[in-house]
Design an enzyme around this catalytic site. Structure first.
Site, PDB file in Angstrom:
ATOM      1  N   LYS A 120      -7.093  10.922  -0.896  1.00 43.84           N
ATOM      2  CA  LYS A 120      -5.822  11.488  -1.399  1.00 43.84           C
ATOM      3  C   LYS A 120      -5.970  11.781  -2.901  1.00 43.84           C
ATOM      4  CE  LYS A 120      -3.531   9.194   2.386  1.00 43.84           C
ATOM      5  NZ  LYS A 120      -2.328   8.607   2.942  1.00 43.84           N
ATOM      6  N   GLU A 130       1.323  14.466   4.407  1.00 47.81           N
ATOM      7  CA  GLU A 130       1.707  14.546   2.987  1.00 47.81           C
ATOM      8  C   GLU A 130       1.723  15.993   2.511  1.00 47.81           C
ATOM      9  OE1 GLU A 130      -1.131  11.634   1.689  1.00 47.81           O
ATOM     10  OE2 GLU A 130       0.073  10.070   2.649  1.00 47.81           O
ATOM     11  N   GLU A 181      -1.779  10.564  13.169  1.00 49.69           N
ATOM     12  CA  GLU A 181      -1.329   9.700  12.087  1.00 49.69           C
ATOM     13  C   GLU A 181       0.190   9.585  12.128  1.00 49.69           C
ATOM     14  OE1 GLU A 181      -4.496   9.561   8.718  1.00 49.69           O
ATOM     15  OE2 GLU A 181      -3.015  11.073   8.245  1.00 49.69           O
ATOM     16  N   GLY A 224       0.218   4.094   4.799  1.00 53.44           N
ATOM     17  CA  GLY A 224       0.426   3.369   3.550  1.00 53.44           C
ATOM     18  C   GLY A 224       1.488   2.281   3.618  1.00 53.44           C
TER      19      GLY A 224
HETATM   20  P1  13P Z   1      -3.488   4.691   4.923  1.00 57.74           P
HETATM   21  O1  13P Z   1      -4.757   4.237   5.546  1.00 57.74           O
HETATM   22  O2  13P Z   1      -3.418   4.383   3.434  1.00 57.74           O
HETATM   23  O3  13P Z   1      -2.289   4.217   5.667  1.00 57.74           O
HETATM   24  O4  13P Z   1      -3.461   6.288   4.985  1.00 57.74           O
HETATM   25  C1  13P Z   1      -3.723   6.910   6.186  1.00 57.74           C
HETATM   26  C2  13P Z   1      -3.854   8.362   5.930  1.00 57.74           C
HETATM   27  O5  13P Z   1      -2.886   9.034   5.610  1.00 57.74           O
HETATM   28  C3  13P Z   1      -5.190   8.956   6.034  1.00 57.74           C
HETATM   29  O6  13P Z   1      -5.129  10.340   6.014  1.00 57.74           O
END
Ligand code: 13P
Length: 253
Positions: A12, A98, A168, A174
């Site tokens: 990210k 996102e 996801e 997160g």
């Molecule tokens: P996290 O592993 O931080 O929950 O994020 C997952 C994600 O969005 C991977 O693209």
């Protein structure tokens, strides 16, 4: 058919040149070359060049987190699939929730990006997933079906090998919360069934990743599920040891 697990790290908007994450990962990976899993790291654009050099020869692939639909032109601030190939990427993540939320990306744009990326020779990790409100109102399968049908390019010849789908759930990203293993398998089996309807037997070789709060402590159970072929890992991919510990829980082929 055996699908080689893919362990993908999505950094990210994290990472600076001074960080040693890439170097640590490359060192871990170089210890042995015949891992049963494939590994890809997707840093921000600013680190692609540096990271590509750091991981060269380690067996780790390089990926980006987005791309434009065009090869070049007047598109201020955008990066084309051709540029990603040029800097050494083999993968690109598209349709992440996102980007859907922060940049208003919808299914048709994501499909156009996926087509452009595949045409440029990149492998695409296409993300889908429901929000908490959608899950609570019993729409999980319907939402994932709509996003899959709306954003997945079905006519591409290499759909089976170059396309990866990442499930996801938005509410798990997160947050430290995850669906149960049974819930994950239910959605993955559903996605596999939808893929068969869309692309026929080629669906058998499409890898389906789970993403959302995957950690060394829960990865083993998730990665062992029959329709889970790897993970898309955010926070835990920022710690080389954790990312590596997750990868090592991939079932042997
Ligand atoms: P996290 O592993 O931080 O929950 O994020 C997952 C994600 O969005 C991977 O693209």
């Amino acid at each position: 058919m055996a699908r080689r697990p893919l362990i993908a790290g999505n950094w990210k908007m994290n990472g600076l040149l001074a960080d040693s994450l890439a170097d640590t990962l490359a060192t871990l990976m170089r210890k042995k070359q015949d891992w049963p899993f494939e590994m890809v790291v997707c840093p921000p654009f600013t680190l692609l060049h540096y990271l590509g050099k750091t991981i060269a020869g380690s067996g780790i692939a390089l990926g980006a987190q987005d791309c434009h639909i065009k090869e070049s032109g007047a598109h201020t601030g955008d990066i084309s699939p051709l540029m990603l190939k040029d800097v050494g990427c083999t993968y690109v993540i598209l349709g992440h929730s996102e980007r859907r939320m922060d940049h208003g990306e919808g299914d048709s744009l994501i499909m156009a990006k996926a087509k452009a990326a595949l045409a440029a020779g990149l492998k695409v990790i296409l993300c889908i997933g429901e929000t908490e409100a959608e899950r609570d109102s019993g729409k999980t399968l319907e939402v994932n079906q709509t996003q899959l049908k709306g954003s997945m390019p079905v006519e591409v010849e290499a759909a089976d090998t170059d396309l990866v789908i990442a499930y996801e759930p938005v509410w798990a990203i997160g947050t430290g919360r995850t669906p149960t293993d049974r819930e994950i398998q239910e959605v993955h089996a559903f996605i596999r069934k939808e893929l068969i309807a869309l692309i026929g037997t080629a669906a058998d070789s499409v890898r389906l990743l789970y993403g959302g709060s995957m950690k060394p402590g829960n990865a083993g159970g998730i990665l062992a599920l029959p329709d889970v072929d790897g993970g898309l890992i955010g926070g835990a991919s920022l710690k080389a040891e954790d990312f590596w510990a997750i990868a090592q829980q991939s079932p042997a082929l």
